[in-house]
Scaffold this active site. Structure first.
Site, mmCIF file in Angstrom:
data_model
loop_
_atom_site.group_PDB
_atom_site.id
_atom_site.type_symbol
_atom_site.label_atom_id
_atom_site.label_comp_id
_atom_site.label_asym_id
_atom_site.label_seq_id
_atom_site.Cartn_x
_atom_site.Cartn_y
_atom_site.Cartn_z
ATOM 1 N N ARG A 36 -7.078 12.143 45.603
ATOM 2 C CA ARG A 36 -6.443 11.185 44.064
ATOM 3 C C ARG A 36 -5.096 11.224 44.225
ATOM 4 N NH1 ARG A 36 -8.484 13.006 39.116
ATOM 5 N NH2 ARG A 36 -7.967 11.775 37.621
ATOM 6 N N ARG A 58 -9.182 13.534 24.602
ATOM 7 C CA ARG A 58 -8.501 14.145 25.647
ATOM 8 C C ARG A 58 -6.780 14.084 24.935
ATOM 9 N NH1 ARG A 58 -10.725 12.896 31.091
ATOM 10 N NH2 ARG A 58 -8.623 12.400 31.603
ATOM 11 N N ARG A 106 -12.358 7.045 24.421
ATOM 12 C CA ARG A 106 -13.750 8.165 25.042
ATOM 13 C C ARG A 106 -13.533 9.725 23.883
ATOM 14 N NH1 ARG A 106 -12.007 9.765 31.210
ATOM 15 N NH2 ARG A 106 -10.034 9.314 30.326
ATOM 16 N N ARG A 118 -1.177 7.470 32.907
ATOM 17 C CA ARG A 118 -1.646 7.144 34.249
ATOM 18 C C ARG A 118 -2.392 6.402 35.020
ATOM 19 N NH1 ARG A 118 -5.790 10.104 31.127
ATOM 20 N NH2 ARG A 118 -7.465 10.660 32.623
ATOM 21 N N LYS A 130 -16.231 6.872 36.002
ATOM 22 C CA LYS A 130 -16.879 8.200 36.840
ATOM 23 C C LYS A 130 -17.780 9.043 36.520
ATOM 24 C CE LYS A 130 -12.200 8.501 38.858
ATOM 25 N NZ LYS A 130 -11.497 8.181 37.581
HETATM 26 P P1 ADP Z 1 -13.392 8.011 34.813
HETATM 27 O O1 ADP Z 1 -13.911 9.970 34.319
HETATM 28 O O2 ADP Z 1 -13.474 7.135 35.452
HETATM 29 O O3 ADP Z 1 -11.996 8.488 33.700
HETATM 30 P P2 ADP Z 1 -15.035 8.050 32.062
HETATM 31 O O4 ADP Z 1 -16.577 7.949 32.538
HETATM 32 O O5 ADP Z 1 -14.989 9.479 30.923
HETATM 33 O O6 ADP Z 1 -14.196 7.828 32.977
HETATM 34 O O7 ADP Z 1 -15.779 6.877 30.663
HETATM 35 C C1 ADP Z 1 -14.649 6.491 30.437
HETATM 36 C C2 ADP Z 1 -14.748 5.847 29.281
HETATM 37 O O8 ADP Z 1 -14.947 4.524 29.028
HETATM 38 C C3 ADP Z 1 -15.490 7.149 28.220
HETATM 39 O O9 ADP Z 1 -15.566 7.217 26.833
HETATM 40 C C4 ADP Z 1 -16.901 6.131 29.009
HETATM 41 O O10 ADP Z 1 -17.458 6.606 27.908
HETATM 42 C C5 ADP Z 1 -16.796 4.953 28.188
HETATM 43 N N1 ADP Z 1 -17.448 4.375 29.456
HETATM 44 C C6 ADP Z 1 -18.378 4.673 30.629
HETATM 45 N N2 ADP Z 1 -18.709 3.925 31.871
HETATM 46 C C7 ADP Z 1 -18.882 2.752 30.785
HETATM 47 C C8 ADP Z 1 -19.389 0.981 31.008
HETATM 48 N N3 ADP Z 1 -19.774 1.075 32.262
HETATM 49 N N4 ADP Z 1 -19.094 0.687 29.906
HETATM 50 C C9 ADP Z 1 -18.760 0.391 28.600
HETATM 51 N N5 ADP Z 1 -17.943 1.888 28.705
HETATM 52 C C10 ADP Z 1 -17.789 2.633 29.372
HETATM 53 P P1 AMP Z 2 -8.799 13.289 34.738
HETATM 54 O O1 AMP Z 2 -10.587 14.158 34.365
HETATM 55 O O2 AMP Z 2 -10.270 13.334 36.422
HETATM 56 O O3 AMP Z 2 -8.968 11.698 34.525
HETATM 57 O O4 AMP Z 2 -7.821 14.471 35.678
HETATM 58 C C1 AMP Z 2 -7.420 14.110 34.539
HETATM 59 C C2 AMP Z 2 -5.711 14.810 34.582
HETATM 60 O O5 AMP Z 2 -5.749 15.866 35.895
HETATM 61 C C3 AMP Z 2 -4.910 14.257 35.822
HETATM 62 O O6 AMP Z 2 -4.714 13.051 34.977
HETATM 63 C C4 AMP Z 2 -4.484 14.652 36.438
HETATM 64 O O7 AMP Z 2 -2.853 14.859 36.017
HETATM 65 C C5 AMP Z 2 -5.209 16.139 36.924
HETATM 66 N N1 AMP Z 2 -6.163 15.363 38.239
HETATM 67 C C6 AMP Z 2 -7.570 16.122 38.134
HETATM 68 N N2 AMP Z 2 -7.694 15.784 39.390
HETATM 69 C C7 AMP Z 2 -6.263 15.736 40.531
HETATM 70 C C8 AMP Z 2 -6.327 15.889 41.796
HETATM 71 N N3 AMP Z 2 -7.160 15.862 42.075
HETATM 72 N N4 AMP Z 2 -4.864 15.642 41.759
HETATM 73 C C9 AMP Z 2 -4.046 15.675 40.955
HETATM 74 N N5 AMP Z 2 -4.364 15.815 39.733
HETATM 75 C C10 AMP Z 2 -5.475 15.731 39.478
#
Ligand code: ADP
Ligand code: AMP
Length: 219
Positions: free
Chosen positions: A88, A160, A127, A171, A13
């Site tokens: 969420r 992270r 990541r 999660r 995302k």
């Molecule tokens: P989210 O925001 O949904 O938690 P991220 O955008 O941070 O996910 O992506 C999670 C991990 O996967 C990151 O390390 C990112 O670089 C990697 N990633 C994202 N999209 C892809 C893809 N299409 N193929 C492989 N790795 C990906």
């Molecule tokens: P993310 O960066 O989207 O993976 O979010 C990291 C963490 O932030 C999540 O695991 C939750 O603990 C908190 N968080 C982010 N967005 C929300 C939401 N919309 N509602 C509740 N907790 C959230």
């Protein structure tokens, strides 16, 4: 356009949100990024959010909803926005809908990035993120040009706290119980679009652009 990104943690995302936001010139609103900024700044909100985030739990709805309400009052959201990580829970989705209705607008698309579970752990444990600008990298799938350094702003990348394996498992469970029901919610509203998130990052982006283009034509 008013867009919501849905999908499990690690779906991609944040990665896609940055590109979509640039392409459509709409702000990316990531509740996770806002919480992390507050943690870094040592604010009261940050301290509270951290106590949930470190356990892999959701931050309580009332706190998160207030935050988004205030963010959506800012002028840059008038021509659209991209929500990344919000809503969420069903309750968050319902409040958002009511809030937008008051302004006589609505979400155009809820875009689900679909990625099977077996991809997710590897994505999250590999990541690395930029604590300054929020950019997301992957040791294997999307490495920065210089090891450990953000391409966009030159800051040192970090892992992270909540990307440790134990927290990742928690999660994903929370996602299944609290967030996955949003897929049915937006399907019923006729807003759900799904993209295959297992392809390469640039291919997923191309598919998203096509889907959003089609959704836009129908308005
Ligand atoms: P989210 O925001 O949904 O938690 P991220 O955008 O941070 O996910 O992506 C999670 C991990 O996967 C990151 O390390 C990112 O670089 C990697 N990633 C994202 N999209 C892809 C893809 N299409 N193929 C492989 N790795 C990906
Ligand atoms: P993310 O960066 O989207 O993976 O979010 C990291 C963490 O932030 C999540 O695991 C939750 O603990 C908190 N968080 C982010 N967005 C929300 C939401 N919309 N509602 C509740 N907790 C959230």
């Amino acid at each position: 356009m008013r867009i919501i990104l849905l999908g499990p943690p690690g779906a991609g995302k944040g990665t896609q949100a940055q590109s979509i936001s640039n392409k459509y010139n709409i702000p990316q609103i990531s509740t996770g990024d806002i919480f992390r900024k507050n943690i870094a700044g040592g604010t009261e909100l940050g301290i509270l959010a951290k106590s949930y985030m470190d356990k892999g739990l959701l931050v309580p709805d009332n706190v998160t909803i207030d935050l988004v309400k205030n963010r959506l009052k800012e002028d840059d959201t008038h021509n659209g926005f991209l929500l990344d990580g919000f809503p969420r829970t069903i309750h968050q989705a319902e409040v958002l809908e009511a809030l937008l209705k008051e302004q006589s607008v609505a979400i155009d698309v809820a875009l689900q990035i679909e990625v099977p579970r077996e991809f997710i752990i590897q994505r999250m444990t590999g990541r690395r993120v930029c604590p300054n600008c929020g950019a997301s990298y992957h040791l294997e799938f999307n490495p920065p040009m210089l090891r450990g350094i953000c391409d966009d702003c030159g800051s040192h990348l970090i892992q992270r706290e909540d990307d440790k394996r134990e927290t990742v498992v928690e999660r994903l469970e929370i996602y299944d119980f609290q967030t996955a029901p949003l897929i049915a919610y937006y399907t019923e509203k006729g807003k759900l679009k799904t993209v295959d998130g297992t392809k390469a990052i640039n291919e997923v982006f191309e598919d998203i652009i096509r889907i959003l283009g089609e959704a836009n034509d129908h308005h």
